[in-house]
Write a protein that holds these residues in place. Structure first.
Motif, mmCIF file in Angstrom:
data_model
loop_
_atom_site.group_PDB
_atom_site.id
_atom_site.type_symbol
_atom_site.label_atom_id
_atom_site.label_comp_id
_atom_site.label_asym_id
_atom_site.label_seq_id
_atom_site.Cartn_x
_atom_site.Cartn_y
_atom_site.Cartn_z
ATOM 1 N N GLU A 44 -5.675 5.475 -4.592
ATOM 2 C CA GLU A 44 -6.797 5.531 -3.073
ATOM 3 C C GLU A 44 -7.360 5.643 -3.110
ATOM 4 O O GLU A 44 -7.255 6.988 -3.121
ATOM 5 N N GLY A 45 -9.364 4.708 -2.229
ATOM 6 C CA GLY A 45 -10.350 6.544 -2.292
ATOM 7 C C GLY A 45 -10.963 6.346 -3.578
ATOM 8 O O GLY A 45 -11.509 7.202 -3.994
ATOM 9 N N GLN A 46 -10.325 6.768 -5.376
ATOM 10 C CA GLN A 46 -10.669 7.265 -6.263
ATOM 11 C C GLN A 46 -10.137 6.205 -7.519
ATOM 12 O O GLN A 46 -10.115 6.086 -8.431
ATOM 13 N N TRP A 47 -10.567 5.098 -7.170
ATOM 14 C CA TRP A 47 -10.917 3.625 -8.062
ATOM 15 C C TRP A 47 -11.574 3.569 -9.034
ATOM 16 O O TRP A 47 -12.618 4.446 -8.565
ATOM 17 N N SER A 48 -11.185 3.612 -9.941
ATOM 18 C CA SER A 48 -12.332 2.542 -11.475
ATOM 19 C C SER A 48 -13.156 2.131 -11.099
ATOM 20 O O SER A 48 -12.842 1.070 -10.342
ATOM 21 N N PRO A 49 -14.317 1.882 -11.629
ATOM 22 C CA PRO A 49 -14.629 0.091 -11.471
ATOM 23 C C PRO A 49 -13.570 -0.783 -11.746
ATOM 24 O O PRO A 49 -12.249 -0.593 -12.430
ATOM 25 N N THR A 50 -13.866 -1.935 -11.184
ATOM 26 C CA THR A 50 -12.816 -3.057 -11.750
ATOM 27 C C THR A 50 -13.296 -3.830 -13.022
ATOM 28 O O THR A 50 -14.550 -4.424 -12.991
ATOM 29 N N TYR A 51 -12.142 -3.421 -13.907
ATOM 30 C CA TYR A 51 -12.391 -4.291 -15.013
ATOM 31 C C TYR A 51 -11.420 -5.764 -14.916
ATOM 32 O O TYR A 51 -10.715 -6.285 -13.873
ATOM 33 N N SER A 52 -11.748 -6.834 -15.794
ATOM 34 C CA SER A 52 -11.132 -8.270 -16.339
ATOM 35 C C SER A 52 -10.342 -8.598 -17.110
ATOM 36 O O SER A 52 -11.659 -7.732 -18.304
ATOM 37 N N PHE A 53 -9.382 -9.076 -17.994
ATOM 38 C CA PHE A 53 -8.900 -9.889 -18.841
ATOM 39 C C PHE A 53 -8.337 -11.222 -18.239
ATOM 40 O O PHE A 53 -8.302 -11.311 -17.205
ATOM 41 N N HIS A 77 -3.262 8.612 -2.360
ATOM 42 C CA HIS A 77 -4.079 9.387 -1.096
ATOM 43 C C HIS A 77 -4.499 10.872 -1.342
ATOM 44 O O HIS A 77 -5.889 10.633 -1.377
ATOM 45 N N ALA A 78 -3.598 11.931 -1.159
ATOM 46 C CA ALA A 78 -3.607 12.976 -0.961
ATOM 47 C C ALA A 78 -4.411 13.644 -2.066
ATOM 48 O O ALA A 78 -5.556 14.951 -2.110
ATOM 49 N N ASP A 79 -4.207 12.447 -3.434
ATOM 50 C CA ASP A 79 -5.057 13.385 -4.629
ATOM 51 C C ASP A 79 -6.179 12.219 -4.656
ATOM 52 O O ASP A 79 -5.700 11.773 -4.891
ATOM 53 N N ALA A 80 -7.596 13.195 -4.381
ATOM 54 C CA ALA A 80 -8.543 12.467 -4.597
ATOM 55 C C ALA A 80 -9.158 13.328 -5.889
ATOM 56 O O ALA A 80 -10.797 12.586 -5.771
ATOM 57 N N THR A 140 0.531 -1.245 0.239
ATOM 58 C CA THR A 140 -0.122 0.413 -0.057
ATOM 59 C C THR A 140 0.600 1.145 -0.423
ATOM 60 O O THR A 140 0.122 2.665 0.551
ATOM 61 N N GLY A 141 2.550 0.787 -0.067
ATOM 62 C CA GLY A 141 3.416 2.807 -0.039
ATOM 63 C C GLY A 141 2.440 3.576 -1.110
ATOM 64 O O GLY A 141 2.324 4.799 -0.792
ATOM 65 N N LEU A 142 2.161 2.838 -2.133
ATOM 66 C CA LEU A 142 2.697 4.397 -3.449
ATOM 67 C C LEU A 142 0.792 4.802 -3.205
ATOM 68 O O LEU A 142 0.109 5.361 -3.555
ATOM 69 N N ALA A 143 0.516 3.025 -3.245
ATOM 70 C CA ALA A 143 -1.065 3.566 -2.550
ATOM 71 C C ALA A 143 -1.390 5.479 -1.721
ATOM 72 O O ALA A 143 -2.321 5.602 -1.879
ATOM 73 N N THR A 144 -0.708 4.828 -0.902
ATOM 74 C CA THR A 144 -0.936 5.853 0.302
ATOM 75 C C THR A 144 -0.627 7.143 0.031
ATOM 76 O O THR A 144 -0.907 8.881 0.269
ATOM 77 N N ALA A 145 0.367 6.865 -0.225
ATOM 78 C CA ALA A 145 1.131 8.530 -1.185
ATOM 79 C C ALA A 145 0.094 8.862 -1.991
ATOM 80 O O ALA A 145 0.350 10.310 -2.247
#
Ligand SMILES: [Fe+2]
Length: 510
Positions: free
Chosen positions: A131-140, A41-44, A34-39
Motif C-alpha cells: 500500500e502506498g508503493q504500488w507498481s504500475p498496473t499491468y494486464s493479461f 503499509h509500514a514499509d514504503a 485491506t488487512g494485509l495491505a495495511t500490515a
C-alpha cells in the motif's frame, strides 16, 4: 545485401522473509480486503522492479516475479479488469502474498507470487508492491481453458549484451516481441530458448531484457542458457513451477550457479524444460529420468509433449560439432522417441533449423523431402527445431557438415550442404521467432522474420556481419512477418503407443 563491415566496434545468507508460510498453499493464500495491505503499509521502501509474468503449473495459474529494494511483506493484487473502478483497484481486490527472499548476488531482494484459480476468457489487471508503493498496473488475459487450439511463440537467444551494445540488443528484442504479438495477439505463451542475457549476473542486461511490457502481459516460460547459468540472477528473476533443483540439474555448484528442470501443463500440451548446461557426470541420464517421470505421471490426458532446452543437438551452425552436443546427440534422441516427445525446441546456435522426423536418432523416413510442408509422425517420430536470434544481438553462420569432427553428423544425402538430420537450415542475419499453432492433433511450426536488415539489428548495425538477406545476402531481405519455414506436424496421438513407449523407456533405463 552487402554491408559495410567493421565501421564500428563497441567497445548471506539466504533469508526467507515476509510471508512464505502463508504463500505456500496458493489457492488458500489469497486474502481479501485491506488487512494485509495495511500490515505492509509500514514499509514504503519496497520498490518493485523487473516485474515479469511467468507460467504457472497450468493454464489457470500465472506467476509474477520481481526484484525489490526491501525484504518486507509484499503482495500481488489482481482483479478482473472489468471490476476496476475508474481505473482503481476495488476494496475487495484479491491479494496474493509473496515469497520474498534476499538476493544472493547484486543486492536487494526478489519476490514472487503464484496467482491461481484464474477464470477462462477473462482480462485481469494486477499490480505488485505494498500500500502506498504500488507498481504500475499491468494486464493479461486468459482464453478458453478447454480448447485444443492455441498459439505459443518461441524465442531464441535474446542474449542481451552480446553485440557489445545493450541498448541496441534491447531495441531488437523489444521490436521482436512487439512484431510477434501484434501479428498474433492471441498467443498464450512466450517460450524461451535460453540465453536471456550475455553475462549471467549483469543487471543492466537483465533490465534491457525485461524492459518490454509484453513480458508483463504474456507469460514467459524461462529456459536457462549457457550465458545465464553462471550466476544466481536467472533464478532470482524467474520463479518456475514444478522445479527440481537437485544437484544433477545444476552444472556445478548450486550455491553460485542457476539450474533446475521444470514442467507445466498448458491445456493439452505438456511442456518440460530442462537445464542442458548440466550434461556431464551422468546429468543427461538424470534429465532423461526426470522427463520419463514427468511423462509417466503427467502425460495422461495431454495430446502433445513439447521439450525445451538450450543446446540444440541438431544445430546447423557454429555449435554443430561441439563436444558437448556430440554427447547429447548420443544421449537424448532414443529416449525422446521412446517417451513420445512430439516437438523439441532449442536455441544456442543463433540460426534456424527444423529437423526431419527423427526416430531413435535416425531419420525416420529416408524419403522425407527437404522442406516438406507436412509430416506425419509415426510412433517415435520427433521434430527438433533450433531458433535463430530473436534480438539480432548475434548470428552464427551455417556450417558445412564435417564428418572429421563428428562422423555421426554428416551431410544429408538429399541436400549435401545440410546436416543429415535437418530438413531446413537458414541464416539471413535478420531477427526471427517461431510460432507454434496447436490445432487438435496438429502442431504447425513456423519461423517468421521479425526484422529486416534495417535497425534494430545490432549485429548488422555494428558491423558484426558482412552481409544480410537470403542466400548470403544475394537476395533482398524479406519483409517483416514473412515466413522462413512452415511445417504442419501431424502428431502421433495414439496413447497406447506413447504409454507403451514410456513403459519401454522405464524398462530401458533400469
Ligand atoms: Fe546464445
Amino acid at each position: 545485401m552487402k554491408l559495410d563491415n567493421g565501421t564500428q566496434r563497441p567497445g548471506l545468507v539466504r533469508r526467507e522473509v515476509a510471508v512464505r508460510a502463508t504463500a505456500a498453499v496458493l489457492g488458500l493464500s489469497a486474502v481479501f480486503g485491506t488487512g494485509l495491505a495495511t500490515a505492509a503499509h509500514a514499509d514504503a521502501q519496497a520498490t518493485p522492479t523487473g516485474i515479469v509474468l511467468g507460467v504457472g503449473a497450468n493454464e489457470s495459474q500465472r506467476v509474477v516475479s520481481w526484484y525489490s529494494s526491501a525484504g518486507t511483506a509484499q503482495v500481488v493484487q489482481i482483479v478482473p479488469t472489468s471490476k476496476l473502478v475508474k481505473g482503481q483497484f476495488p476494496a475487495n481486490t484479491v491479494t496474493f502474498p509473496a515469497t520474498v527472499t534476499a538476493n544472493k548476488v547484486n543486492g536487494g531482494y526478489n519476490g514472487h507470487a503464484t496467482i491461481d484459480s484464474l477464470k477462462q476468457n477473462t482480462s485481469y489487471s494486477y499490480r505488485v508492491g505494498v500500500e502506498g508503493q504500488w507498481s504500475p498496473t499491468y494486464s493479461f488475459k486468459t482464453q478458453d481453458f478447454n480448447g485444443n487450439n492455441f498459439d505459443f511463440l518461441f524465442f531464441g537467444d535474446p542474449q542481451i549484451g552480446s553485440s557489445g551494445n545493450t541498448a541496441k540488443d534491447g531495441a531488437g528484442w523489444m521490436d521482436t516481441l512487439n512484431v510477434a504479438l501484434a501479428a498474433d495477439p492471441q498467443s498464450e505463451l512466450l517460450v524461451s530458448g535460453g540465453d536471456q542475457v550475455e553475462t549471467a549476473n549483469t543487471e543492466t542486461q537483465w533490465d534491457a531484457f525485461l524492459a518490454p511490457d509484453k513480458l508483463r502481459q504474456y507469460p514467459w516460460a524461462a529456459t536457462i542458457g549457457n550465458h545465464d547459468v553462471g550466476g544466481k540472477a536467472y533464478e532470482q528473476h524467474f520463479w518456475t513451477p514444478n522445479t527440481d533443483r537437485s544437484a544433477p540439474y545444476y552444472n556445478g555448484d548450486a550455491n553460485t550457479r542457476s539450474g533446475g528442470d521444470y514442467w507445466f501443463k498448458y491445456k493439452n500440451v505438456l511442456f518440460i524444460d530442462i537445464n542442458s548446461n548440466a550434461y556431464a557426470s551422468g546429468a543427461d541420464a538424470a534429465h532423461i529420468n526426470y522427463i520419463t517421470n514427468v511423462v509417466k505421471t503427467q502425460g495422461a490426458g495431454v495430446k502433445h509433449t513439447v521439450l525445451v532446452y538450450h543446446h540444440s543437438i541438431y544445430s546447423p551452425a557454429d555449435h554443430a560439432n561441439d563436444g558437448d552436443n556430440q554427447l547429447r546427440r548420443q544421449d537424448f534422441p532414443t529416449a525422446f522417441s521412446k517417451l513420445g516427445v512430439d516437438l523439441v525446441l532449442q536455441g544456442h546456435d543463433h540460426s534456424y533449423s527444423r529437423s526431419y522426423l527423427i526416430k531413435n536418432g535416425k531419420k525416420a523416413n529416408p524419403d522425407e523431402q527437404p522442406g516438406a510442408a507436412e509430416v506425419f509422425q509415426g510412433p517415435g517420430g520427433v521434430i527438433y527445431v533450433t531458433a535463430n536470434s530473436a534480438s539480432g544481438s548475434k548470428y552464427y553462420d551455417l556450417t558445412a557438415p564435417d564428418t572429421t569432427e563428428d562422423p555421426n553428423y554428416g551431410p544429408d544425402p538429399l541436400n549435401p550442404k545440410s546436416h543429415w538430420a535437418n530438413s531446413v537450415e537458414n541464416q539471413e542475419h535478420v531477427r526471427t521467432y517461431v510460432k507454434v499453432q496447436v490445432r487438435g492433433n496438429k502442431l504447425v511450426v513456423e519461423d517468421i522474420r521479425s526484422g529486416t536488415c534495417a535497425a534494430p539489428n545490432a549485429a548488422v548495425e555494428l558491423g558484426k556481419v558482412s552481409w544480410c538477406g537470403p542466400n548470403s545476402g544475394a537476395t533482398a531481405a524479406q519483409p517483416v512477418g514473412s515466413t522462413v519455414d512452415k511445417v504442419v506436424i501431424h502428431t502421433n496421438n495414439s496413447k497406447a503407443d506413447v504409454d507403451a513407449s514410456a513403459a519401454a523407456e522405464a524398462a530401458w533405463l533400469q
